[in-house]
Design a protein around this motif. Structure first.
Motif, PDB file in Angstrom:
ATOM      1  N   TYR A  54       5.461  -4.035  -7.842  1.00 47.46           N
ATOM      2  CA  TYR A  54       5.455  -3.857  -6.628  1.00 47.46           C
ATOM      3  C   TYR A  54       4.368  -3.414  -5.551  1.00 47.46           C
ATOM      4  O   TYR A  54       4.428  -4.014  -4.419  1.00 47.46           O
ATOM      5  CB  TYR A  54       6.915  -2.605  -6.655  1.00 47.46           C
ATOM      6  N   HIS A  58       3.905  -5.680  -2.273  1.00 49.71           N
ATOM      7  CA  HIS A  58       4.108  -5.132  -1.123  1.00 49.71           C
ATOM      8  C   HIS A  58       2.696  -5.164  -0.203  1.00 49.71           C
ATOM      9  O   HIS A  58       2.480  -5.422   0.968  1.00 49.71           O
ATOM     10  CB  HIS A  58       4.510  -3.634  -1.118  1.00 49.71           C
TER      11      HIS A  58
ATOM     12  N   LYS B  26      11.707   3.364   4.318  1.00 49.30           N
ATOM     13  CA  LYS B  26      10.973   2.588   3.090  1.00 49.30           C
ATOM     14  C   LYS B  26      11.562   2.964   2.101  1.00 49.30           C
ATOM     15  O   LYS B  26      11.662   1.878   1.190  1.00 49.30           O
ATOM     16  CB  LYS B  26       9.467   3.057   3.434  1.00 49.30           C
ATOM     17  N   HIS B  77       2.669   2.573   1.909  1.00 48.78           N
ATOM     18  CA  HIS B  77       3.684   2.648   2.872  1.00 48.78           C
ATOM     19  C   HIS B  77       3.646   3.653   3.791  1.00 48.78           C
ATOM     20  O   HIS B  77       4.632   4.081   4.613  1.00 48.78           O
ATOM     21  CB  HIS B  77       5.174   2.600   2.130  1.00 48.78           C
TER      22      HIS B  77
END
Lengths: 117, 258
Positions: A54, A58, B26, B77
């Motif tokens: 992941y 991302h 997110k 993020h």
């Protein structure tokens, strides 16, 4: 080669990213399919465990090299990733760089082996 | 896909969610992606003849991020604002944020005051315009603070704190204006009793004063109400997606479960 200091950890990360980009060359795939395909195509040499896929996906998505979109197939929605034109260019450029690094390593290894004997 | 598989990974998703300090939107996206992949992988393994429990276990081992990977995901993020300010000390950042908020509020209030001073209706203002404007300045500050916290900083730890205060302040502004209107009217009647020959001038003055007062109060209350609606609607939407995904019970008084 342009680099004077070779970053081993960075190289390992680059390899993982290249593996993902490579498996997306032909078609868009969802996360676990990417992992399965990489494992199958490398005969089990490269495998992603504990969700390590992941962050790679991302990061590539943030960099604009792949594009994630939600698709609905067979009932449940899945996030599918596709290679972008920037990703394709990156893949071509990075493949050449990795080949150069590996060939230099291969040149170096026999001389190191001879020196040690 | 069946409910049975979805429920099989629910506790895993809840456990992952607890370790993921990313903004809620997110978190939702990541958990949805993870759930879909878990389900697809375990189904794929099952179709290859792997027993159900083993298939699920193997899917979890392959796809569920360990704490280190979760930290990396959270770092990836981070909101742009957090990335930009990560080098600053926490206390220094707090002071900078408050100063910036104060300056922005002051600039907004100043711009509003300049606009009002140029309007004919406010040439001879009601004395009640002062508390209305003071409350309006607090309202503007609160709206800016909440918007900054939720959308720029993406800090969703206490999402509902301050949102209801926006509505309360809007209502207080309106009530202050109406109270001022009635008190001004009361004063007008006393002046008219004392000087009936000035009735035309006094009534005109009252109308101008209180029309201005009401215009300002209604504008501020409307802006406050609209801000409350947007903030509240956004929160309801995002937290209901969060509850739905993790099958969390609906919190009392519509309060999100952190």
């Amino acid at each position: 080669m342009a680099e004077t200091n070779f970053d081993v950890q960075g190289f390992a990360r680059d390899i993982n990213q290249l593996l993902v980009l490579t498996t997306l060359r032909e078609e868009a795939k969802h996360g676990y399919q990417i992992a399965v395909d990489i494992e199958t195509e490398s005969n089990g040499l490269f495998c992603f465990r504990h969700g390590t896929l992941y962050p790679i996906l991302h990061r590539l998505e943030q960099g604009g090299f792949i594009r994630g979109s939600w698709s609905k197939g067979e009932g449940r929605r899945k996030k599918v990733y596709a290679l972008t034109p920037a990703g394709r260019r990156h893949l071509n450029g990075e493949t050449g760089r990795v080949q150069e690094i590996v060939s230099r390593l291969m040149e170096l290894l026999p001389s190191l082996a001879e020196a040690s004997t | 896909m069946s409910e049975r598989v979805e429920r099989a990974f629910l506790s895993t998703l809840q456990a992952v969610e607890r370790q993921l300090p990313s903004p809620v939107s997110k978190r939702i996206d990541l958990l949805r992606e993870l759930e879909a992949d878990l389900e697809a992988l375990s189904s794929g393994l099952e179709s290859q003849g792997v027993p159900l429990e083993e298939a699920r276990q193997r899917a979890v081992e392959a796809l569920v991020p360990d704490p280190g990977v979760l930290r990396e995901l959270a770092r990836l993020h981070r909101p742009a604002y957090v990335r930009f300010t990560q080098g600053l000390e926490r206390e220094r950042l707090r002071i900078l944020e408050r100063s910036a908020l104060g300056l922005t509020t002051a600039a907004t209030v100043l711009a509003g005051a300049v606009g009002l001073s140029q309007a004919d209706l406010l040439r001879d203002p009601s004395p009640f315009l002062v508390p209305v404007l003071a409350l309006g300045a607090v309202l503007v500050g609160l709206v800016l603070m909440k918007g900054f916290q939720l959308w720029v900083k993406a800090d969703h730890r206490q999402p509902d704190v301050g949102v209801r205060a926006i509505l309360l302040l809007s209502g207080t502004i309106l009530m202050t204006a109406f109270l001022g209107l009635f008190l001004d009217l009361f004063q007008l009647t006393r002046r008219l009793e004392a000087a009936p020959q000035l009735s035309s001038e006094l009534v005109t003055r009252w109308i101008v004063q209180d029309a201005g007062l009401l215009s300002v109060a209604l504008t501020l209350a409307l802006l406050g109400g609209l801000s409350w609606f947007v903030l509240n609607h956004w929160q309801t939407l995002i937290w209901s997606r969060h509850r739905e995904l993790l099958e969390l019970p609906r919190a009392p008084a519509n309060k999100p479960t952190p």
